[in-house]
Design a protein around this motif. Sequence first.
Motif, PDB file in Angstrom:
ATOM      1  N   PRO A  44       0.840  -1.203   0.000  1.00 14.78           N
ATOM      2  CA  PRO A  44       0.000   0.000   0.000  1.00 14.78           C
ATOM      3  C   PRO A  44       0.873   1.251   0.000  1.00 14.78           C
ATOM      4  CG  PRO A  44      -0.804  -1.585   1.575  1.00 14.78           C
ATOM      5  CD  PRO A  44       0.519  -2.104   1.086  1.00 14.78           C
ATOM      6  N   SER A  45       0.473   2.219  -0.787  1.00 13.39           N
ATOM      7  CA  SER A  45       1.314   3.400  -0.984  1.00 13.39           C
ATOM      8  C   SER A  45       0.514   4.683  -0.839  1.00 13.39           C
ATOM      9  CB  SER A  45       1.937   3.362  -2.385  1.00 13.39           C
ATOM     10  OG  SER A  45       2.693   2.188  -2.549  1.00 13.39           O
ATOM     11  N   PHE A  46       1.162   5.669  -0.261  1.00 13.96           N
ATOM     12  CA  PHE A  46       0.594   7.006  -0.112  1.00 13.96           C
ATOM     13  C   PHE A  46       1.556   7.946  -0.810  1.00 13.96           C
ATOM     14  CE2 PHE A  46      -0.087  11.013   2.172  1.00 13.96           C
ATOM     15  CZ  PHE A  46      -1.458  11.122   2.079  1.00 13.96           C
ATOM     16  N   ILE A  47       1.085   8.621  -1.827  1.00 13.43           N
ATOM     17  CA  ILE A  47       1.936   9.514  -2.620  1.00 13.43           C
ATOM     18  C   ILE A  47       1.436  10.936  -2.455  1.00 13.43           C
ATOM     19  CG2 ILE A  47       2.720  10.115  -4.951  1.00 13.43           C
ATOM     20  CD1 ILE A  47       2.192   7.146  -5.713  1.00 13.43           C
ATOM     21  N   GLN A  48       2.334  11.825  -2.096  1.00 11.51           N
ATOM     22  CA  GLN A  48       2.027  13.247  -2.084  1.00 11.51           C
ATOM     23  C   GLN A  48       2.952  13.907  -3.086  1.00 11.51           C
ATOM     24  OE1 GLN A  48       2.787  14.102   2.084  1.00 11.51           O
ATOM     25  NE2 GLN A  48       0.609  14.358   2.428  1.00 11.51           N
ATOM     26  N   VAL A  49       2.385  14.790  -3.878  1.00 14.06           N
ATOM     27  CA  VAL A  49       3.187  15.450  -4.898  1.00 14.06           C
ATOM     28  C   VAL A  49       2.728  16.895  -5.025  1.00 14.06           C
ATOM     29  CG1 VAL A  49       1.691  14.660  -6.796  1.00 14.06           C
ATOM     30  CG2 VAL A  49       4.075  15.273  -7.270  1.00 14.06           C
ATOM     31  N   GLY A  50       3.691  17.777  -5.170  1.00 15.76           N
ATOM     32  CA  GLY A  50       3.374  19.176  -5.398  1.00 15.76           C
ATOM     33  C   GLY A  50       3.018  19.397  -6.855  1.00 15.76           C
ATOM     34  N   ASP A  58       5.589  11.928 -12.928  1.00 10.86           N
ATOM     35  CA  ASP A  58       6.034  10.606 -12.496  1.00 10.86           C
ATOM     36  C   ASP A  58       5.178  10.080 -11.348  1.00 10.86           C
ATOM     37  OD1 ASP A  58       8.041  10.648 -14.374  1.00 10.86           O
ATOM     38  OD2 ASP A  58       9.626  11.163 -12.956  1.00 10.86           O
ATOM     39  N   ALA A  59       4.853  10.951 -10.393  1.00  8.61           N
ATOM     40  CA  ALA A  59       4.043  10.532  -9.246  1.00  8.61           C
ATOM     41  C   ALA A  59       2.651  10.092  -9.695  1.00  8.61           C
ATOM     42  CB  ALA A  59       3.943  11.661  -8.225  1.00  8.61           C
ATOM     43  N   CYS A  60       2.058  10.857 -10.582  1.00 12.53           N
ATOM     44  CA  CYS A  60       0.722  10.497 -11.090  1.00 12.53           C
ATOM     45  C   CYS A  60       0.766   9.212 -11.898  1.00 12.53           C
ATOM     46  CB  CYS A  60       0.148  11.645 -11.913  1.00 12.53           C
ATOM     47  SG  CYS A  60      -0.199  13.123 -10.938  1.00 12.53           S
ATOM     48  N   GLN A  61       1.816   9.042 -12.682  1.00 14.68           N
ATOM     49  CA  GLN A  61       1.963   7.823 -13.482  1.00 14.68           C
ATOM     50  C   GLN A  61       2.171   6.618 -12.570  1.00 14.68           C
ATOM     51  OE1 GLN A  61       5.136   7.973 -16.364  1.00 14.68           O
ATOM     52  NE2 GLN A  61       4.681   5.946 -17.147  1.00 14.68           N
ATOM     53  N   LEU A  62       2.948   6.771 -11.506  1.00 12.63           N
ATOM     54  CA  LEU A  62       3.163   5.670 -10.575  1.00 12.63           C
ATOM     55  C   LEU A  62       1.848   5.271  -9.904  1.00 12.63           C
ATOM     56  CD1 LEU A  62       4.957   3.663  -9.100  1.00 12.63           C
ATOM     57  CD2 LEU A  62       5.455   5.479  -7.426  1.00 12.63           C
ATOM     58  N   ALA A  63       1.075   6.243  -9.461  1.00 16.67           N
ATOM     59  CA  ALA A  63      -0.215   5.940  -8.834  1.00 16.67           C
ATOM     60  C   ALA A  63      -1.112   5.178  -9.812  1.00 16.67           C
ATOM     61  CB  ALA A  63      -0.890   7.231  -8.370  1.00 16.67           C
TER      62      ALA A  63
END
Length: 114
Positions: A44-50, A58-63
């Motif tokens: 399970p992953s929690f991603i925060q990105v500015g 990259d963060a959106c693509q990873l999610a």
Amino acid sequence: MTVFTLMVSRAAISALRRPHYIRPEQASLPLVSPLYAELHGFPPSFIQVGQNEMLYDDACQLAKRIKEHHGRVHCVVWENMFHGWHLFADELPEGQLALEQVAAYFEKYFESSI
């Protein structure tokens, strides 16, 4: 060059990455970037990105990839934030709120898995 400039400038980050982090041919190695990893069974992953940072795409693509592999992921986009804003939690209310979000996510996850 200021700390802020180093954190938000694509050119500065690229310049620092080259000699100290990876060679260009290593950029697509799974150990360098989870974008290229096998994501089946990813934790399970929690991603925060500015919204304004160079790693936003990259963060959106990873999610998206984690979801495609039926993983649990929560991605939060922070408006007008730069890479690493969490480091300024003592002075930026957004940094403190971001850290509180991380804590709440993991408390919820670990409570449900006990």
